[in-house]
Design an enzyme around this catalytic site. Sequence first.
Site, PDB file in Angstrom:
ATOM      1  N   ASP A 476       0.568  -0.986  -0.360  1.00  0.00           N
ATOM      2  CA  ASP A 476       0.456   0.136   0.105  1.00  0.00           C
ATOM      3  C   ASP A 476       1.187   1.520   0.296  1.00  0.00           C
ATOM      4  O   ASP A 476       2.381   0.720   0.507  1.00  0.00           O
ATOM      5  CB  ASP A 476      -1.129  -0.118   1.058  1.00  0.00           C
ATOM      6  CG  ASP A 476      -2.461   0.539   0.698  1.00  0.00           C
ATOM      7  OD1 ASP A 476      -2.587   1.454  -0.279  1.00  0.00           O
ATOM      8  OD2 ASP A 476      -2.639   0.302   2.204  1.00  0.00           O
ATOM      9  N   GLU A 479       3.331   6.554  -2.272  1.00  0.00           N
ATOM     10  CA  GLU A 479       3.000   7.409  -3.626  1.00  0.00           C
ATOM     11  C   GLU A 479       4.162   9.321  -2.957  1.00  0.00           C
ATOM     12  O   GLU A 479       3.874   9.974  -3.462  1.00  0.00           O
ATOM     13  CB  GLU A 479       1.834   7.675  -4.130  1.00  0.00           C
ATOM     14  CG  GLU A 479       1.475   7.034  -4.175  1.00  0.00           C
ATOM     15  CD  GLU A 479       0.600   6.172  -3.948  1.00  0.00           C
ATOM     16  OE1 GLU A 479      -0.499   5.188  -3.574  1.00  0.00           O
ATOM     17  OE2 GLU A 479       0.277   6.694  -1.994  1.00  0.00           O
ATOM     18  N   ASP A 540      -8.918   4.036  -3.940  1.00  0.00           N
ATOM     19  CA  ASP A 540     -10.243   4.810  -3.314  1.00  0.00           C
ATOM     20  C   ASP A 540     -11.158   4.765  -3.383  1.00  0.00           C
ATOM     21  O   ASP A 540     -11.088   6.095  -3.850  1.00  0.00           O
ATOM     22  CB  ASP A 540      -9.448   5.192  -1.474  1.00  0.00           C
ATOM     23  CG  ASP A 540      -8.522   4.826  -1.191  1.00  0.00           C
ATOM     24  OD1 ASP A 540      -8.017   3.446  -1.029  1.00  0.00           O
ATOM     25  OD2 ASP A 540      -7.819   5.541  -0.202  1.00  0.00           O
TER      26      ASP A 540
END
Length: 804
Positions: A476, A479, A540
Amino acid sequence: MIALNKTTIASFLGLAATAAAAATAAMAATSPLLNEPVDISPDFRDFANTYFLADQLADFDPATGQGQIQWQRAQYFTRQAFDNMLAGIKPVGPNEFPDTEYAANPTLPFSIQFVSPRTIRLRITSGPQFHRSGEELMLDGPVPEDHSWNYQKIPGGYRYTGAFGSVAILENPWHIEIRDATGRLLTQTDHASDNATTFTPILPFSFVRRSSDYSRSMDAVFTLSPGEKIFGCGESFTALDKRGQKVVLWTTDANGIQNQRMYKPIPFFMSSRGYGMFVHTSTPITCDFGYSFSGVSSLMAGDDELDLFIFLGTPKEILGEYTALTGRSPMPPLWSFGLWMSRCTYNSEKQVRDVAAQLRENRIPCDVIHLDTGWFETDWRCDYLFSTNRFPTPRRMISDLKDEGFHISLWQLPYFVPKNSLFDELVTDDLVVRDGKDNLPQEDAVLDFSNPRTVTWYQSHLATLLKMGVGAIKADFGEAAPLNGIYADRRSGFYEHNLYPLRYNKAVADITRRVTGENIIWARSAWAGSQRYPIHWGGDAESTDQGMSAELRGGLSLGLCGFSFWSHDIGGFTASSVAAMDKNLYLRWLAFGMLTSHSRCHGEAPKEPWHYGADFMDKFRAIDDLKYELMPYIYAQAKDCSERGLPMLRALFIEFPGDPGSWQIDDEYMFGSDMLVAPLMHEDATGRNVYLPPGNWDDFQTGKSYSGGWNQIEAGEIPAVILVRDGSAIPEINLAQCTRDMDWSKLALRVFAKNTPTAGGLVYLPGETELHHLTLQSENSAFQLVNDPLAGKVAWTISDGEVH
């Protein structure tokens, strides 16, 4: 040298903001935030900067492809006319002292290289290069050289001709022309003299030298043709056709999928004209695809040298060339194609075991249970250790669930809060990103994957989990590598930020393959080359119809950048409870999600179907069953995609490049080569208007037939319109509750061929290496296999596709 005269200068004059408009823009501007996308385009319209415009060919050796370009120095200026301030650019002299030591209009090297009969490499530098050669992470090995192109001298330049096109290098003014095999111009570089017919300011092919720090960045400017469309740039959730958009390529936590930001920007795109481009750099890039001026695309790259690959051909051929260069997705394990059940988050061993038991009790086929942020002692605080209070026997739990046909996936991230027990170790052992003071750039410690010692440390922790029996690691985030960071390879965040997801993906994939022998991660962030480390999911998503629609656009866009496998949070991520999760939306999204290569039910709300009632669970089961029954089709198509660099979820024009209508569609997709899916995007919809490419199509659920063009089609029991190309044989398998229990020795072929006496399909068996092509022929109104490459291994049942 071409002088930029009054006519040329006038070509740059154009629209600029009036004082009132400027004030409004300033008021609308937001303050910079941490990890705000870096848009370098303002640097290319800054009156304090100096610009160098590609002007003429100073020298060139066609035998080696080496040459030099002379660049014309220029700066912006203003001119007021009728109460409107105009901006333009004009030639200027040197501003250095002593001016005898520096070239006003420098002559700098460039080269052209041929990688294959369809791939051209253009390299241009804005100045001397003294940096050390580093690891070519984005490329999948050395770049080959192709010697099939022939050159000749032509009036005013040189032309290279290959089997699929030609490249002309013109001397004065300097141009590079790209043409197809018929001689049709696909695109060419833009020179200042080309812009004499407009008052709009256009910065031609150039580089900027910033006055603030003397850094340089390239702007590769090419022409766009009327009607030309542009696709790609990564997992972009905006309109699929990027023509008319400004796209900033900077990895960021998009915090949703209905904005311009991207978890997975990719510096690659393809054009409907029959070419594609890959900007080989990790710096921020701003692509202006006719946004500022409709006739040109400006590829503004932060790098001080340009390394540009140009590909010729159809979409499939372009993807084949691009992925031959940057790598293709290896085959993930069979179990990964089954259902992944998850929520944010399961937080105890008992809960996980209960979910597994209810999945089997309710006959909901499933292969993976994912544990998100709650398996540590403190939620979100990643220390790679199961909570001893809530997961007393994790190794036994994993083993017991594997006996029942489940694999376990675990969440983690590469950021460590100060309270994390590993924080001091990471900082003391210098395994994290530093800043210019040798401090931490921000409060969290961020793993520095450019440091081999960090990768070793990180992989040792993952290896412990994988050796316990964990099937997949969720990679996850990734970024937010600090822009102001100084990395172990001595480069700054300007060059390392976008590379961070690729390094991160690679570290997880490599240790997983080393321990388990399988190609599987579950990643959110990506950069060019990340397709070598499947799988990636879409972030998301908002739990709305608009979120579902944007998710599909993002998946199509990423697939157009060489990613064969992709997933998304079915039902969206943001619905916070069962009550907030719209059941109709969930089912419609489920149909879309199960007809994607990889399928995960995940979000803040519980996603297990029994929470939504018995009727809902029956409908959920029917959709889930469909994917498991289609597993032979999915698995074979996945193998084909893996070998050729194609996406499982693909835009219609990949299969139908000659059909203008297929280039217009962004809410349907081909699922593999033979099935077309049109999700139901609106509340309570039971059907929709569907565009079908040329040919005949059979409804997978009803058996009805349709012709190419627009058709109003009702969905069946599965809440999506699902059609099959006429002439296709779709392999199926008897239903099992997990892929492990499937019997691949007994397969069925459903033949959809009402208008042709022949049909074909693909099949690929687990454990084998070869993908097989099947051909069937109609005899006495029944189809029979003409060839059976799996004779003795598979007993076939053949039927028509009338009724599912």
